[in-house]
Design an enzyme around this catalytic site. Structure first.
Site, PDB file in Angstrom:
ATOM      1  N   HIS A 157      12.042 -10.665   6.612  1.00  0.00           N
ATOM      2  CA  HIS A 157      12.088  -9.728   5.294  1.00  0.00           C
ATOM      3  C   HIS A 157      11.143 -10.069   4.061  1.00  0.00           C
ATOM      4  O   HIS A 157      11.309  -9.259   3.221  1.00  0.00           O
ATOM      5  CB  HIS A 157      13.308  -9.704   4.886  1.00  0.00           C
ATOM      6  CG  HIS A 157      14.364  -8.890   6.020  1.00  0.00           C
ATOM      7  ND1 HIS A 157      14.893  -7.928   5.734  1.00  0.00           N
ATOM      8  CD2 HIS A 157      14.504  -9.524   7.076  1.00  0.00           C
ATOM      9  CE1 HIS A 157      15.889  -7.557   6.608  1.00  0.00           C
ATOM     10  NE2 HIS A 157      15.623  -8.275   7.724  1.00  0.00           N
ATOM     11  N   ASP A 365       6.938  -9.584  -3.200  1.00  0.00           N
ATOM     12  CA  ASP A 365       8.054  -9.231  -2.673  1.00  0.00           C
ATOM     13  C   ASP A 365       7.808  -8.904  -1.124  1.00  0.00           C
ATOM     14  O   ASP A 365       6.655  -8.125  -1.113  1.00  0.00           O
ATOM     15  CB  ASP A 365       8.716  -8.172  -3.539  1.00  0.00           C
ATOM     16  CG  ASP A 365      10.342  -8.327  -3.705  1.00  0.00           C
ATOM     17  OD1 ASP A 365      10.618  -8.773  -2.338  1.00  0.00           O
ATOM     18  OD2 ASP A 365      10.862  -8.029  -4.514  1.00  0.00           O
TER      19      ASP A 365
END
Ligand code: ADP
Ligand code: G6P
Length: 459
Positions: A157, A365
């Site tokens: 992720h 991110d």
């Protein structure tokens, strides 16, 4: 149909609110399909307590949640020490924050082995196992060592950094070799996939069969980019729900004469929060017309407070917000409203919808779901503007946002100003294109595409 078994460090009860992209996305995916979700129990078990290794089984709708109790010492070294003290900073390109300690890596291995030992007896022969995130990279290797032949996929992720950053991790070869025990490795973006490819060819001397297939250690690894998405319909329904509407009405009443900017993040150094506040300061300095007219509501959920770097970022942020409010605020206006807490998930869309601009400006991110949530929550007749860091995985998809370099304070301030004055027609066009992308690549697309590829990949 095969049963789906998800494995991640943190489980969320799909019926309860959760801060963090993984729990939110998986809760949505599993609630739809049913199956088993396996992870760590967060009840603290002291070292030597005989309950270490025990399982707790709960039902949440159609999902069975199974958690394993881990003794405090090992859990700390695995979670705080290795996962969040080494892997999280390094994978977010922050070698300066990584603290390497061989004892932490040993505990990381031990906890992964414990997960494998406890999960293996629960598995059925045709289960499809989907392992999530950096806490559990070696899990498939441990399962294979116990004889598991099932299909096992892995999804990371968080970002995967370039090879020379990864190579700073002592034993990076061991960590990356462990990926070859999976049938399929999924990453968030093409940039991450490029980094994996170059790591495998330069550091692991893998054979590159194609852009998605690599050979090494007598195994073939398949990898792909599968950008994670939202459950768009569920989030749109939440936006129409009573709690969100009430929040919207309250915000509109309280800020009737102001434009709202919003930031919603876990309080993490990867989110670029100090840089965001500095951009706000520059905006107020350079564009005095924004004083009294704009207010940033920054919600920062407490996160990983046991890790030193998180205490540091909290103090830095509080200092910056206080200084900006002290320098620019007045009796009837404060430029920044900073809340250190988790807001109920059903209220968040109301906050998004009340805000003319969202600031999603991480330094790095994996994806960033807040960016997508903000777009979905907008009124398409009069939508707000998304200011998005080019270093979020979401930027590969959301090219109709105002993309910024969060390290560039002036550039970010200018983008915020542009967002505040953007004409309605341009806002609508951008929003329409953003929403179409987010709808097309939603969480159902994500899990289906990944699982279909996993089925194809299994020899
Ligand atoms: P990360 O996974 O790094 O936390 P994402 O942006 O991908 O970042 O996911 C964050 C998720 O957690 C989103 O669904 C967001 O709505 C939620 N969230 C983040 N901060 C808060 C907060 N302060 N209060 C409530 N929910 C939050
Ligand atoms: C990110 C990570 C997840 C993690 C979440 C919350 O989304 O990718 O793996 O669960 O942050 O962090 P925490 O340390 O509280 O689980």
């Amino acid at each position: 149909m095969s049963r789906l078994v998800l494995v991640s460090n943190r489980l969320a009860d799909p019926r309860k609110p959760a801060a963090g992209g993984l729990a939110v996305a998986l809760g949505d995916a599993l609630a739809a399909s049913g199956g088993l979700w396996f992870g760590a129990d967060h009840e603290v078990i002291e070292d030597g307590d005989p309950r270490a290794g025990e399982l707790r089984v709960q039902r949440a709708g159609r999902v069975t949640l199974v958690t394993v109790k881990v003794a405090r010492g090992d859990y700390e070294r695995y979670y705080r020490g290795y996962a969040n003290g080494v892997l999280w900073p390094v994978f977010h390109y922050r070698l300066d924050l990584a603290q390497f300690d061989a004892g932490h890596m040993d505990a990381y291995r031990r906890v992964n082995r414990l997960f494998a030992q406890k999960l293996q007896p629960l598995l059925q022969p045709d289960d499809v196992i989907w392992v999530h995130d950096y806490h559990l990279i070696p899990l498939a290797a441990e399962l294979r060592a116990l004889g598991c032949q099932q299909r096992i996929g892995f999804f990371l992720h968080i970002p995967l950094p370039p090879p020379l950053i990864l190579a700073a991790i002592p034993a990076h070869e061991w960590l990356m070799q462990a990926l070859f025990a999976y049938d399929l490795v999924g990453l968030q973006s093409e940039a991450d996939l490029n980094h994996l490819r170059s790591y495998l060819s330069s550091e692991a001397r893998a054979e590159v069969f194609s852009s998605h297939r690599f050979g090494a250690f007598n195994r073939v690894l398949r990898a792909g980019a599968f950008p994670i998405g939202l459950d768009v319909d569920a989030f749109a329904a939440l936006t129409q729900g009573a709690a969100a509407r009430k929040t919207l009405a309250t915000m509109r009443e309280q800020y009737a004469h102001r434009r709202l900017l919003v930031g919603v993040d876990r309080l993490d150094y990867s989110k670029g929060l100090p840089q965001r506040l500095r951009a706000i300061r520059t905006l107020l300095e350079r564009h005095p017309e924004t004083r009294y007219s704009a207010t940033l509501i920054q919600i920062a959920a407490p996160s990983r407070e046991e890790v030193d770097a998180y205490g540091d970022i909290r103090r830095e942020l509080e200092g910056l917000a206080g200084a900006i409010n002290g320098d620019f605020g007045d009796l009837d206006w404060m430029p920044i409203r900073y809340l250190h807490r988790t807001v109920a998930r059903n209220r968040i869309p109301g906050l998004y919808r009340a805000s003319a601009v969202a600031l999603v400006t991480p330094l790095r991110d994996g994806m960033n779901l807040v960016a997508k949530e903000y777009v979905v929550a907008q009124d398409s007749a009069d939508p707000g503007v998304l200011v998005l860091s080019r270093f979020a995985g979401a930027a590969e998809q959301l090219t109709d946002a105002l993309l910024v370099n969060p390290y560039d304070t002036e550039g970010t301030a200018e983008a915020i100003r542009r967002a505040l004055v953007m004409p309605l027609e341009e806002r609508r066009q951008r929003h329409e294109r953003l929403l179409a992308k987010i709808r097309r690549y939603d969480v159902h697309w994500w899990s289906k595409t990944f699982l279909d590829s996993l089925l194809e990949a299994h020899p």
